[in-house]
Motif scaffolding. Sequence first.
Motif, mmCIF file in Angstrom:
data_model
loop_
_atom_site.group_PDB
_atom_site.id
_atom_site.type_symbol
_atom_site.label_atom_id
_atom_site.label_comp_id
_atom_site.label_asym_id
_atom_site.label_seq_id
_atom_site.Cartn_x
_atom_site.Cartn_y
_atom_site.Cartn_z
ATOM 1 N N GLU A 36 -7.420 -1.212 2.524
ATOM 2 C CA GLU A 36 -7.018 -0.320 3.332
ATOM 3 C C GLU A 36 -7.378 0.850 3.794
ATOM 4 O O GLU A 36 -8.495 0.484 4.415
ATOM 5 C CB GLU A 36 -7.807 0.962 1.638
ATOM 6 N N GLN A 37 -6.729 1.636 4.562
ATOM 7 C CA GLN A 37 -6.734 1.899 5.980
ATOM 8 C C GLN A 37 -7.253 3.786 5.731
ATOM 9 O O GLN A 37 -6.408 4.105 5.409
ATOM 10 C CB GLN A 37 -5.210 1.760 6.721
ATOM 11 N N PHE A 38 -7.912 4.004 7.015
ATOM 12 C CA PHE A 38 -8.063 6.007 6.662
ATOM 13 C C PHE A 38 -7.507 6.681 7.569
ATOM 14 O O PHE A 38 -8.779 5.355 9.390
ATOM 15 C CB PHE A 38 -9.512 5.201 6.121
ATOM 16 N N ARG A 67 -4.764 -12.271 -1.327
ATOM 17 C CA ARG A 67 -4.996 -10.695 -1.557
ATOM 18 C C ARG A 67 -5.541 -10.162 -0.810
ATOM 19 O O ARG A 67 -6.776 -10.632 0.146
ATOM 20 C CB ARG A 67 -5.563 -10.080 -2.342
ATOM 21 N N ALA A 68 -5.012 -9.016 0.679
ATOM 22 C CA ALA A 68 -6.290 -9.023 1.826
ATOM 23 C C ALA A 68 -6.169 -7.186 1.092
ATOM 24 O O ALA A 68 -5.797 -6.332 0.336
ATOM 25 C CB ALA A 68 -4.787 -8.024 2.698
ATOM 26 N N GLN A 72 1.151 -5.613 4.178
ATOM 27 C CA GLN A 72 0.020 -6.922 4.136
ATOM 28 C C GLN A 72 0.501 -7.878 4.585
ATOM 29 O O GLN A 72 0.594 -8.570 2.925
ATOM 30 C CB GLN A 72 -0.709 -6.306 4.413
ATOM 31 N N THR A 89 -3.110 -0.033 -3.624
ATOM 32 C CA THR A 89 -2.545 -0.943 -3.524
ATOM 33 C C THR A 89 -2.189 -1.499 -4.686
ATOM 34 O O THR A 89 -2.983 -1.642 -5.357
ATOM 35 C CB THR A 89 -3.792 -1.923 -2.628
ATOM 36 N N PHE A 122 -5.151 7.382 1.764
ATOM 37 C CA PHE A 122 -4.672 6.160 1.279
ATOM 38 C C PHE A 122 -4.294 6.366 -0.039
ATOM 39 O O PHE A 122 -5.146 7.318 -0.809
ATOM 40 C CB PHE A 122 -5.702 5.121 0.823
ATOM 41 N N LEU A 180 4.310 7.082 1.999
ATOM 42 C CA LEU A 180 4.711 6.045 3.038
ATOM 43 C C LEU A 180 4.809 4.528 2.119
ATOM 44 O O LEU A 180 3.446 4.751 2.079
ATOM 45 C CB LEU A 180 3.830 6.442 4.108
ATOM 46 N N PHE A 221 1.046 -1.503 0.199
ATOM 47 C CA PHE A 221 -0.063 0.185 0.035
ATOM 48 C C PHE A 221 0.824 0.958 -0.301
ATOM 49 O O PHE A 221 1.628 0.770 0.895
ATOM 50 C CB PHE A 221 -0.915 -0.011 1.194
ATOM 51 N N TYR A 272 -0.264 -5.751 -5.470
ATOM 52 C CA TYR A 272 -0.868 -7.768 -4.871
ATOM 53 C C TYR A 272 0.027 -7.725 -5.818
ATOM 54 O O TYR A 272 0.524 -9.118 -4.988
ATOM 55 C CB TYR A 272 -2.085 -8.077 -5.624
ATOM 56 N N TYR A 277 0.506 5.469 0.504
ATOM 57 C CA TYR A 277 -0.192 6.564 0.903
ATOM 58 C C TYR A 277 0.862 8.223 0.907
ATOM 59 O O TYR A 277 1.789 7.860 1.311
ATOM 60 C CB TYR A 277 0.201 6.347 2.746
#
Lengths: 108, 120
Positions: free
Chosen positions: B108-110, B104-105, A91, A49, A46, A87, A34, A51, A36
Amino acid sequence: EDQVTQSPEALRLQEGESSSLNCSYTVSGLRGLFWYRQDPGKGPEFLFTLYSAGEEKEKERLKATLTKKESFLHITAPKPEDSATYLCAVQAVGGYIFGTGTRLKVLA
Amino acid sequence: EAGVVQSPRYKIIEKKQPVAFWCNPISGHNTLYWYLQNLGQGPELLIRYENEEAVDDSQLPKDRFSAERLKGVDSTLKIQPAELGDSAVYLCASSLVSPETSGRARNEQFFGPGTRLTVL
């Protein structure tokens, strides 16, 4: 041990001068990478993403790419408003890990 | 749609005093995170909740830190007593984590704006 390393720590560009930020990772079982953006005094926002190796995502002047060991955030013809800390986070099986970020300053 | 709300935005306290931070996540998000961020560093996870259950608190210093997530919505992070080294920005984030598909996770964090804590 899972690890995420970003380089360079800081980068100064002239407006219009394209460049790339690097995020290298060593993790067990990547489940996602990810990107950011964080402005001073704010929480991270965000962006993308990724993969799989070979995957690419684009948004305005930003393009993120992924290989089996690293990700790049390419900034094309940046503007002063692109100045921020970028950043990356991964995961993995062990959890969600952030890098220390790259502080980007774009000069007019 | 309202984002993640945190309060207070700033807090200055004397060492050994207690302090509490509050977070209201995005409506419908099942997962809530508390992070600590020092200057020039990335966020470091303190605790992760899935609904009302703390599923990862391995990095939470349990001798002085505690957290709760009431009814799986709002959350509070407390420090008692605070130490000089606790000065940092405390970030809350939420996400709607769906079951992994094909490894796949979707995570997405807010983030909220954070609480800047200064311990004197």
